[in-house]
Design an enzyme around this catalytic site. Structure first.
Site: not given
Ligand code: NAD
Length: 496
Positions: A195, A270, A304, A400
């Site tokens: 997804k 992650e 990230c 963040e």
């Molecule tokens: P997010 O957590 O809002 O969304 C990430 C994913 O989770 C999306 O596909 C979203 O649709 C899904 N999602 C959202 N709510 C959900 C739920 N209740 N159940 C299941 N899936 C759900 O994050 P974002 O805003 O898309 O991304 C930014 C974040 O990602 C930042 O905190 C960043 O640091 C982190 N990030 C971490 C890494 C790493 O390798 N550590 C890499 C890239 C981004």
């Protein structure tokens, strides 16, 4: 200004309103619902994609389950898995420009940079993982079995594919993050339901086309587009999923972790970061300033492990901050299709608003905006910003922001730098800028983060495990560590 021309294939892909891949079929959502995608550089609608229902997710997981349990895939030999992954990487290489343009239009990032970074790193990673497919080993052990002293045994330990993988990823590196999950899953023989992020599903859908073209059996890779709240949650709760792998925010990651614990679904997370860049007094200040600027401003700060906290030894603080502000002020902002541009827009109006709130919070609390601190449109632009005169406990330092905003604080000595670097709920990455080998080696073991870079920042390699300490996650991607997370151990004892 030099605007890259869109390939006819890029335009055609977007115009045909891409659908989801479930099993062998390209499908709309069961209820016909769609969701719009926007070009972050203009705010205009790009196209619509299906908004998956819970039923769609269940069908995708069932397809992956059947492919894992019943299809020819479960009998593929390591060499075939290696060759298929290599073929997929070759197809991505063929379509690298198209993939980069889709990433640019959908995410806002530079198409030129996406081609050499996002797409090329994804290809290199799949080739690295193709190599592991033929090197997954168990072991044999000589056992004693004390309760059966007169018996002879043959014993060995198998490493087996974990099964159906539910993969959920963020929007900042859509293709690369997807491949970080797809690579080890396909190398070990798992099947996948991916997804992508709500905002950025286009390269995942193109990737699904290439998986089909490479010759993977139906159901091995499925892509569902939709919202986190519906499709993501349905994937997380589906009892047919054996392992969840998530890249995203710490808040959502924690929820997924709890759900996974409840059903004992294997899980790797992650998550977010607030990574420190530490500039010691002896550092080459020119490269440290350039490195610190790139550590925070690359990908509009939506990284990230971005170096979003800068600590500089006091006597050079003003100079390093001024140099970074100079670099920031010289950056040209605009569409990622413009090859002369240094920084693109943020992903969405929501993200722009979030980043803007933090900048305003800084202003209101008396912090000094050393450069940037402006937003503009159309599109979701925020100028690269450096903020000083903030306390270590300020939200700007502790939380963040996920945008092009750097907070800078001076320190007095090594102990002071380490204390502030570690004073964070996160622990994803850290960089030290210094030529004092002894100091660097003293500091490395004391930094609480999954990666430490010296005289560079955010430099990744497929062979190096990547992941977080503390609130930055659980488990590691890349390297052999990833293979471990996509396999289970089975101990076998044969009475002779
Ligand atoms: P997010 O957590 O809002 O969304 C990430 C994913 O989770 C999306 O596909 C979203 O649709 C899904 N999602 C959202 N709510 C959900 C739920 N209740 N159940 C299941 N899936 C759900 O994050 P974002 O805003 O898309 O991304 C930014 C974040 O990602 C930042 O905190 C960043 O640091 C982190 N990030 C971490 C890494 C790493 O390798 N550590 C890499 C890239 C981004």
């Amino acid at each position: 200004m030099a605007i890259a021309t869109l390939l006819p294939a890029t335009t055609a892909f977007i115009q045909r309103a891409p659908r989801m891949l479930i099993g062998a079929e390209w499908v709309e959502a069961a209820d016909g619902q769609t969701m719009p995608l926007r070009n972050p550089a203009t705010g205009e609608q790009l196209c619509v994609v299906p908004r998956a229902t819970v039923d769609d997710v269940d069908r995708a997981v069932l397809a992956a389950r059947q492919a894992f349990d019943d299809s020819s895939w479960s009998r593929t030999r390591p060499r075939e898995r290696q060759n298929l992954l290599w073929k997929l990487a070759d197809l991505m290489q063929r379509d690298a420009e198209l993939l980069a343009q889709l990433e640019c239009l959908n995410n806002g990032k530079s198409a030129a940079v996406a081609q050499v970074m996002d797409v090329q790193l994804a290809i290199d990673f799949l080739r690295y993982m193709a190599g592991w497919a033929t090197k997954i080993e168990g072991s044999s052990v000589e056992v004693s079995v004390p309760l059966m002293p007169d018996q002879q045994f043959h014993s060995f330990i198998r490493r087996e594919a974990v099964g159906v993988v539910g993969a959920i990823v963020a929007w900042n590196f859509p293709l690369l993050l997807a491949c970080w999950k797809l690579g080890p899953a396909l190398a070990t023989g798992c099947t996948v339901v991916l997804k992508p992020a709500d905002e950025t599903p286009l390269t995942a859908l193109k990737l699904a086309e290439l998986v089909q073209e490479a010759g993977y059996p139906d159901g091995v890779f499925n892509v569902i587009t939709g919202t986190g709240i519906t499709a993501g949650a349905a994937l997380t709760h589906n009892p047919r999923v054996d392992k969840l792998t998530f890249t995203g925010s710490t808040a959502v990651g924690k929820e997924i972790g709890k759900i996974a614990m409840d059903s004992m679904t294997r899980v790797t997370l992650e998550l977010g970061g607030k990574s420190p860049t530490i500039v010691m007094a002896d550092a080459d200040l020119g490269s440290a300033a350039a490195g610190a600027a790139s550590a925070i401003f690359f990908n509009q700060g939506q990284v990230c492990c971005a170096g979003s906290r800068l600590y500089v030894q006091r006597k050079h603080f003003d100079k390093v901050v001024a140099d970074i502000a100079g670099i920031a002020n010289a950056m040209k902002l605009g569409s990622g299709l413009d090859t002369s541009v240094d920084m693109g827009p943020l992903i969405s109006a929501r993200q722009q608003e979030r980043v803007w709130r933090y900048i305003e919070m800084g202003r209101e609390s008396g912090a000094t905006i050393a450069c940037g601190g402006e937003q503009f449109g159309p599109g979701y632009f925020v100028k690269p910003t450096v903020i000083v005169d903030v306390d270590q406990q300020h939200s700007l330092v502790q939380e963040e922001i996920f945008g092009p905003v750097l907070v800078a604080i001076p320190f007095d000595d090594e102990a002071d730098a380490l204390r502030m670097a570690n004073d964070s709920p996160y622990g994803l990455g850290a960089s030290i800028w210094s030529n004092d080998l002894a100091a660097v080696h003293r500091m490395i073991p004391r930094i609480k983060s999954g990666s430490v870079w010296v005289n560079c920042h955010s430099a990744l390699d497929p062979a190096l495990p990547f992941g977080g300490y503390k609130m930055s996650g659980v488990g590691r991607e890349m390297g052999y560590a990833a293979i471990e997370h996509y396999t289970e151990l089975k101990s076998v004892l044969i009475k002779l």
